[in-house]
Enzyme design. Structure first.
Site, mmCIF file in Angstrom:
data_model
loop_
_atom_site.group_PDB
_atom_site.id
_atom_site.type_symbol
_atom_site.label_atom_id
_atom_site.label_comp_id
_atom_site.label_asym_id
_atom_site.label_seq_id
_atom_site.Cartn_x
_atom_site.Cartn_y
_atom_site.Cartn_z
ATOM 1 N N ASP A 104 0.844 -1.194 0.000
ATOM 2 C CA ASP A 104 0.000 0.000 0.000
ATOM 3 C C ASP A 104 0.883 1.248 0.000
ATOM 4 O O ASP A 104 1.884 1.307 0.729
ATOM 5 C CB ASP A 104 -0.842 -0.036 1.297
ATOM 6 N N GLU A 112 1.413 -0.354 -4.964
ATOM 7 C CA GLU A 112 0.559 0.758 -5.396
ATOM 8 C C GLU A 112 1.449 1.992 -5.452
ATOM 9 O O GLU A 112 2.032 2.383 -4.434
ATOM 10 C CB GLU A 112 -0.570 0.972 -4.390
HETATM 11 C C1 BGC Z 1 -5.625 2.386 -0.323
HETATM 12 C C2 BGC Z 1 -6.768 3.170 0.237
HETATM 13 C C3 BGC Z 1 -6.385 3.600 1.646
HETATM 14 C C4 BGC Z 1 -5.051 4.340 1.659
HETATM 15 C C5 BGC Z 1 -4.504 4.436 3.061
HETATM 16 C C6 BGC Z 1 -4.497 3.378 -0.422
HETATM 17 O O1 BGC Z 1 -3.510 2.840 -1.116
HETATM 18 O O2 BGC Z 1 -5.931 1.846 -1.611
HETATM 19 O O3 BGC Z 1 -7.968 2.407 0.257
HETATM 20 O O4 BGC Z 1 -7.377 4.474 2.143
HETATM 21 O O5 BGC Z 1 -4.071 3.684 0.897
HETATM 22 O O6 BGC Z 1 -3.964 3.196 3.424
#
Ligand code: BGC
Length: 471
Positions: A145, A207
């Protein structure tokens, strides 16, 4: 659950609302029995403010865990240390003053998600141990993430003012921001990759919300950082052959040698695919959109419910749960036409729309012409045709304003994909060799072979996508 699992208080447990670690192990085991591999979200950038680590860190400036998080003195005016903003507009500044110690702490997301300090070797080691905990448990990989956020500018310098209309080749992007995409993040990702590589056959997906194509591609490293780097480009494209072609061409151009793309059209942070691209007026666009991730060179990420055409569900304010208004894309999976769509025998956590009566797996599975069956055909073809699964990519008719067509080759197998983005009939501007066979059209039902058609010129119906096996 302030951010639905992205605000963690214990990295080695399952939130009781979902069950227990034993339940997780059972899920993993059953998935593996069905040859399904399980990749989980790994959230290294921040924890919940309820995490014991943060409770210690905020207990005093001399706490041994103080520099596990990012604390800073107030700015000149007594306000936040700089102009960094939370990703969530409703949150505003990325800094919140902690009265007890008179300093601000950084939170890239909600105030209840303090950012960890990844310059601290103890944080790196502890979070790598968390990664090992789940890999040891048998998960098949992780989605990192917010991978581009792990290192912030040490000087905490203000971000430059946004420039109206700033756009990079991939997405309308803010200019280089100082609280993301810092050079040292790559050494952090190399270390995470080294941990994952110890296990031999696990996935490290990240991501990366970085707008500049070259900086985005750098997250592949030299084959020693992320194995797949999520990109946000498709999601901000208008519905056009030129827009989607430009994204793919850019990605194919900037990828380092040997790197493998990944494409997605939806996720839990974005408006529903079937509610974008004016698909209400042009439902064929949702069928067409299904083709792109599943026929382009790269791994396809599909978001639950998009395969049956789930649309954004209006959420009454009293039921709204998400801090960033994303609930409409997160409603219960619609399995059947029962009151809670077969998702639960209890009270679903978000409303099930009336459309679930018709938009559900049971209804679509038995309808050869359904969107679900388009996805199933596409997945079946990907399994059957190596050219689709691992073949090369080459655009054809690169200037065509309406039809995006590309060739996939693997050995002697050649497959041509053509997508008519227009709502008018269009001809494919490519001479098909004799013997070419249309193996899929988004307009024909799954059960019957496509009716015989004139191949040269091949006329595409409005919003029609086809897959043609040339050899
Ligand atoms: C996630 C979100 C999340 C955020 C904080 C993003 O990469 O896809 O859903 O709110 O990170 O962790």
């Amino acid at each position: 659950m302030a951010d639905f699992g992205y605000d963690i208080t214990d990295h080695r447990a399952v939130d009781p609302v979902f069950g227990t670690l034993a339940d997780f192990d059972q899920l993993l085991g059953r998935a593996h029995d069905h040859r399904i591999r399980v990749v989980i979200d790994f959230v290294p950038n921040h924890t919940s403010d309820q995490h014991p680590w943060f409770a210690e860190s905020r207990s005093g400036r001399d706490s041994p865990r103080r520099d596990w998080y990012l604390w800073a003195d107030p700015g000149q005016d007594g306000g936040p240390p700089n102009n960094w903003l939370s990703t969530f507009p409703a949150t505003g500044s990325a800094w919140t003053l902690d009265i007890r110690t008179g300093q601000y702490y950084l939170h890239s997301y909600t105030r209840s998600q303090p950012d960890l300090n990844w310059r601290n070797p103890l944080v790196r080691r502890t979070m790598s141990d968390v990664l090992r905990f789940w890999l040891d448990r048998g998960v098949d990989g992780v989605r990192v993430d917010a991978a581009h956020r792990l290192i912030k500018d040490a000087a905490l310098a203000d971000n430059p003012p946004p420039v109206a209309g700033a756009r990079t080749a991939l997405v309308p992007g803010a200019l280089q921001l100082r609280h993301i995409d810092q050079p040292q993040v790559h050494e952090v990702l190399r270390a995470l990759r080294a941990t994952v590589d110890e296990y031999g056959d696990r996935l490290l997906l990240g991501e990366v919300g970085v707008a500049d194509p070259q900086r985005w591609a750098a997250y592949y490293g030299n084959g020693d950082e992320l194995m797949l780097v999520l990109n946000f480009a498709f999601w901000s494209q208008p519905w056009s052959a030129a827009g989607f072609r430009r994204v793919v061409q850019t990605i194919e151009r900037v990828l380092p040698p040997g790197a493998w793309p990944v494409y997605a059209l939806g996720n839990h942070d974005l408006p529903r695919l079937a509610s974008r691209y004016d698909a209400g007026r042009y439902p064929a666009r949702t069928r067409l959109a299904a083709m792109l991730p599943l026929t382009l060179r790269g791994t396809a990420l599909l978001y639950y419910g998009d395969e049956i055409g789930m649309t954004a569900v209006p959420i009454p304010p009293e039921l709204a749960a998400d801090p960033d208004g994303r609930d409409p894309s997160r409603t219960p999976m619609q399995w059947d036409s029962s009151p809670a769509a077969g998702f639960t025998t209890g009270q679903p956590w978000l409303p099930v729309p009336a459309s679930a009566r018709a938009v559900n797996v049971v209804a679509e599975r038995d309808d050869p012409g359904s969107l679900l069956n388009v996805y199933r055909q596409l997945i079946h073809l990907r399994r059957r045709l190596p050219a689709l699964r691992t073949g090369s990519y080459q655009p054809v008719t690169p200037e065509d304003p309406a039809v995006y067509a590309y060739l996939r080759r693997a050995g002697s197998q050649q497959v041509l994909i053509a997508v008519n983005f227009d709502d008018q009939p269009r001809e494919l501007g490519y001479r098909l060799p004799a013997g070419s066979l249309i193996v899929l059209s988004t307009r024909s039902a799954a059960s019957q072979p496509a009716p015989p058609r004139e191949l040269n010129p091949l006329r595409l119906a409005p919003g029609e996508g086809v897959i043609i096996q040339l050899t």
